[in-house]
Motif scaffolding. Structure first.
Motif, PDB file in Angstrom:
ATOM      1  N   SER A  95      62.780 -16.630  35.494  1.00 31.19           N
ATOM      2  CA  SER A  95      62.417 -17.585  34.445  1.00 31.19           C
ATOM      3  C   SER A  95      63.329 -18.795  34.529  1.00 31.19           C
ATOM      4  O   SER A  95      64.434 -18.713  35.056  1.00 31.19           O
ATOM      5  N   LEU A  96      62.863 -19.913  33.982  1.00 32.34           N
ATOM      6  CA  LEU A  96      63.616 -21.159  34.045  1.00 32.34           C
ATOM      7  C   LEU A  96      64.268 -21.528  32.719  1.00 32.34           C
ATOM      8  O   LEU A  96      64.824 -22.617  32.594  1.00 32.34           O
ATOM      9  N   ASP A  97      64.229 -20.621  31.756  1.00 29.61           N
ATOM     10  CA  ASP A  97      64.874 -20.916  30.474  1.00 29.61           C
ATOM     11  C   ASP A  97      65.923 -19.866  30.115  1.00 29.61           C
ATOM     12  O   ASP A  97      66.323 -19.745  28.962  1.00 29.61           O
ATOM     13  N   GLU A  98      66.372 -19.113  31.096  1.00 28.87           N
ATOM     14  CA  GLU A  98      67.474 -18.159  30.936  1.00 28.87           C
ATOM     15  C   GLU A  98      68.447 -18.381  32.083  1.00 28.87           C
ATOM     16  O   GLU A  98      68.047 -18.819  33.162  1.00 28.87           O
ATOM     17  N   PRO A  99      69.725 -18.067  31.872  1.00 25.87           N
ATOM     18  CA  PRO A  99      70.681 -18.241  32.973  1.00 25.87           C
ATOM     19  C   PRO A  99      70.222 -17.549  34.245  1.00 25.87           C
ATOM     20  O   PRO A  99      70.279 -18.121  35.307  1.00 25.87           O
ATOM     21  N   PHE A 100      69.768 -16.318  34.150  1.00 23.55           N
ATOM     22  CA  PHE A 100      69.005 -15.689  35.213  1.00 23.55           C
ATOM     23  C   PHE A 100      68.434 -14.377  34.742  1.00 23.55           C
ATOM     24  O   PHE A 100      69.160 -13.432  34.479  1.00 23.55           O
ATOM     25  N   SER A 101      67.135 -14.369  34.649  1.00 27.40           N
ATOM     26  CA  SER A 101      66.384 -13.149  34.385  1.00 27.40           C
ATOM     27  C   SER A 101      65.193 -13.137  35.321  1.00 27.40           C
ATOM     28  O   SER A 101      64.710 -14.187  35.742  1.00 27.40           O
ATOM     29  N   GLN A 102      64.718 -11.936  35.625  1.00 26.85           N
ATOM     30  CA  GLN A 102      63.556 -11.786  36.488  1.00 26.85           C
ATOM     31  C   GLN A 102      62.549 -10.847  35.846  1.00 26.85           C
ATOM     32  O   GLN A 102      62.916  -9.902  35.143  1.00 26.85           O
ATOM     33  N   TYR A 103      61.263 -11.114  36.147  1.00 28.36           N
ATOM     34  CA  TYR A 103      60.167 -10.339  35.596  1.00 28.36           C
ATOM     35  C   TYR A 103      59.207  -9.964  36.722  1.00 28.36           C
ATOM     36  O   TYR A 103      59.144 -10.634  37.754  1.00 28.36           O
ATOM     37  N   GLY A 104      58.436  -8.904  36.489  1.00 26.80           N
ATOM     38  CA  GLY A 104      57.597  -8.364  37.533  1.00 26.80           C
ATOM     39  C   GLY A 104      56.577  -9.341  38.088  1.00 26.80           C
ATOM     40  O   GLY A 104      55.871 -10.012  37.340  1.00 26.80           O
ATOM     41  N   LEU A 105      56.485  -9.403  39.420  1.00 30.26           N
ATOM     42  CA  LEU A 105      55.472 -10.208  40.093  1.00 30.26           C
ATOM     43  C   LEU A 105      54.703  -9.279  41.033  1.00 30.26           C
ATOM     44  O   LEU A 105      53.806  -8.576  40.591  1.00 30.26           O
ATOM     45  N   VAL A 106      55.037  -9.211  42.316  1.00 26.68           N
ATOM     46  CA  VAL A 106      54.441  -8.194  43.177  1.00 26.68           C
ATOM     47  C   VAL A 106      54.834  -6.804  42.672  1.00 26.68           C
ATOM     48  O   VAL A 106      54.049  -5.863  42.709  1.00 26.68           O
ATOM     49  N   ALA A 107      56.057  -6.693  42.179  1.00 26.63           N
ATOM     50  CA  ALA A 107      56.498  -5.436  41.566  1.00 26.63           C
ATOM     51  C   ALA A 107      56.094  -5.415  40.097  1.00 26.63           C
ATOM     52  O   ALA A 107      56.292  -6.386  39.375  1.00 26.63           O
ATOM     53  N   GLU A 108      55.545  -4.303  39.670  1.00 25.44           N
ATOM     54  CA  GLU A 108      55.159  -4.137  38.274  1.00 25.44           C
ATOM     55  C   GLU A 108      56.356  -3.768  37.417  1.00 25.44           C
ATOM     56  O   GLU A 108      56.459  -4.177  36.261  1.00 25.44           O
ATOM     57  N   SER A 109      57.285  -2.988  38.006  1.00 23.20           N
ATOM     58  CA  SER A 109      58.473  -2.567  37.268  1.00 23.20           C
ATOM     59  C   SER A 109      59.618  -2.338  38.232  1.00 23.20           C
ATOM     60  O   SER A 109      59.426  -2.223  39.444  1.00 23.20           O
TER      61      SER A 109
END
Length: 614
Positions: A95-109
């Motif tokens: 995400s572009l509004d957190e210092p660094f967080s990631q969310y599922g894309l090709v990976a669901e979890s």
């Protein structure tokens, strides 16, 4: 990542980790965060800075400088085309509004061992390559192996602490690390680009290619004009278009990149309507060159938007592999010859701030004297790092801006004398009578007006320095092979530096061609701090290590710092819509903007009318 080209895309997606402990991939989390919980819950529908109602359609023309001869951005050889990251997906999306967080894309979890000794991803069954074939754990494993073995040297450094990748289920893949405790590695693996194994079976991964690799992303390569232009068309039936991380993004039907020889020619092309959007990075151009009719008429919007991105370090960078630059007193003297205050006033209209940190414009920058947390890191290194780290705050030399920097040049002369250099017939020579000469190289003439005053000051010291322009392909080869004396370079930084810092400053990378250890740093004390950095378990610890590292690098005088600015300077034809909220840590071009049909029709009519008059 998708807004960046080639290696730069992969190089800047860095993060640290703290998330709920889970032993099984099926019980994994939807996202992972820097420290603590990610901002967006499992039920989120879209990023706050994306507009889910954005219309699809239209196109955008962007400019690139130089040339390209390769559509594989993951190797050292060749010059990769801009925009190729639009065709490739990663396991997770930042995400572009957190210092660094990631969310599922090709990976669901994603699930991570409590001791951070492994990370496991559960892939989405619906994930597909552009030929319709599913994305399998085997593709993920292939991607890791081929990048580690034949990819750009950066990847070998980036993945060096990963022991193995293995399939753990029909849709699951696990990465086991060589040692526990590296808080960043799970997110590094989350940014692994997933390549199609079946596409590369009959192709040489290490060779340049103009045949588009098979991807799984929102765009496909549509047309290639080698070295001149490349276009990408949106995939209508893209498997990932309705995922929360993608909703409201990738709105243009076609994205064009047109190549220009240099920034000056590109600016004229903007005014002529040849492309649509420019992020201006030259202060003088911003102040004086945007008086063209399309700007005056309001057809081109000229706008400044503040950002909270770390500026990193832009600087004159010396190659310490050269005997000329081995002595830190010599390197320090070169800084005293750079009159930033005069140049900023007379060249940049006072637009810039002098950079005094490798993490400028962020909380990671060292300030004042080291505090308690930093001293715990630095004290064990006492005697192996410059004494000034403990006693002085690093400050660049300052002048009154009049152009008369006599006092600084006196100080430079004294430092050079201490280092064994002396004036003879107006030339600075060493004990063997060899003159102090070197060359600054760059691929653009935009820096010439900054470099020439610097060269004149160096000449007053008896130093003969030249500024030489080289074409982009030759420049890249010289950089990759460390075949230079001094360059102008930006060490870009994220909000959570980690494993990529080994590539910047690690001793093991100093002699690896293609690495980003351009300076040639070989310092066990720096290596020790880098080890602390990747094992930081809290934001506070990460900040302390970054500040300690910053101090050590600064007091070694590896670079002559230049400048930074905490804003985007945007100029674009007024035919687009963009989200009301600009994310703190990115601009979102081209993926967050969209064509406004009414505005586009108006601009197109005005452009045709202007062409008719001409």
């Amino acid at each position: 990542m998708k807004n960046l080209s080639g290696l730069a895309a992969a190089a800047l997606v860095i993060a640290a980790l703290c998330l709920p402990h889970s032993a099984r991939a099926a019980e994994g989390a939807h996202g992972i965060a820097l420290h603590g919980a990610p901002k967006y819950p499992a039920t989120f529908s879209h990023f706050d800075y994306a507009n889910p109602a954005a219309p699809k359609g239209g196109d955008i023309h962007l400019a690139a400088i130089g040339t390209f001869d390769n559509l594989n951005p993951f190797i050292l050889k060749g010059l990769a085309a801009d925009g190729m990251a639009l065709t490739v997906e990663t396991l997770m999306e930042a995400s572009l509004d957190e210092p660094f967080s990631q969310y599922g894309l090709v990976a669901e979890s994603v699930a991570v061992a409590s001791d951070k000794s492994w990370v496991e991803y559960h892939l989405r069954p619906e994930a597909r390559f552009h030929d319709g074939k599913p994305v399998r754990p085997e593709d993920v494993i292939f991607s890791f192996n081929i990048l580690s073995e034949k990819g750009h040297p950066f990847y070998r450094s980036y993945y060096r602490d990963v022991a193995k990748a293995e399939k753990t289920g029909p849709h699951s893949v696990k990465f086991t690390f060589k040692q526990a405790g590296n808080t960043e590695l799970p997110l590094i693996m989350g940014q692994l680009p997933v390549l199609a194994e079946h596409d590369w079976k009959t192709r040489d991964f290490a060779a340049t290619t103009l045949e588009p690799p098979l991807g799984s992303g929102p765009y496909k390569v549509e047309k290639v004009d080698q070295g001149r232009a490349i276009s990408f068309r949106r995939v209508e039936d893209w498997w990932g278009k309705d995922l929360p991380v993608n909703r409201g993004r990738y709105n243009f039907d076609v994205i064009y990149y047109d190549y220009y020889r240099d920034a000056t020619i590109a600016l004229e092309a903007l005014f002529a309507g040849r492309y649509d959007f420019r992020n201006e990075n030259i202060a003088k151009e911003w102040a004086t060159a945007y008086n063209a009719p399309p700007v005056k008429e309001g057809w081109i919007v000229k706008k400044e938007i503040a950002n909270e991105l770390p500026a990193g370090m832009q600087a004159f960078v010396v190659n310490t592999r050269r005997p000329l630059f081995k002595d830190p007193r010599v390197r320090e003297a070169l800084n005293y010859a750079f009159d930033f205050e005069w140049a900023n006033k007379n060249i940049a209209f006072g637009a810039y701030k002098r950079s005094g940190s490798y993490f400028a414009n962020s909380e990671l920058a060292a300030r004042g004297l080291p505090g308690e947390a930093e001293l715990k890191l630095l004290e064990p290194l006492r005697g192996r790092i410059p004494d000034e780290v403990f006693t002085k705050e690093y400050k660049n030399p300052v002048t009154d801006g009049s152009g008369n920097n006599r006092e600084n040049l006196r100080r430079a002369t004294a430092l050079l004398r201490e280092a064994g250099w002396s004036l003879k017939d107006g030339k600075l020579v060493n004990a063997a009578g060899e003159p102090f000469t070197f060359t600054i190289i760059n691929e653009t003439a935009a820096f010439d007006r900054w470099v020439q005053p610097y060269l004149r000051n160096l000449e007053r010291l008896g130093i003969k320095a030249d500024f030489r322009l080289v074409d982009s392909a030759q420049y890249q080869n010289m950089i990759d092979g460390f075949d230079f004396d001094m360059i102008i370079h930006v060490f870009a930084q994220s909000l959570s530096p980690g494993n990529e810092q080994f590539d910047f400053w690690g001793s093991a990378k100093a002699d690896v061609k293609g690495s980003r250890n351009l300076i040639g740093v070989k310092d066990p004390a720096v290596d020790a701090l880098l080890e602390k950095l990747v094992k930081a378990e809290s934001r506070e610890e990460l900040v302390a290590v970054c500040r300690a590292l910053d101090r050590v690098l600064l007091w070694h005088h590896y670079v002559i710092p230049q400048w930074h600015v905490g804003i985007y300077r945007l100029a674009y034809w007024d035919k687009f819509g963009r989200p009301a909220e600009t994310p703190k840590y990115g601009l979102g071009i081209p993926d967050l903007w969209w064509t406004d049909p009414a505005k586009a029709a108006k601009i197109n009519a005005l452009q045709k009318r202007a062409e008719g008059k001409s």
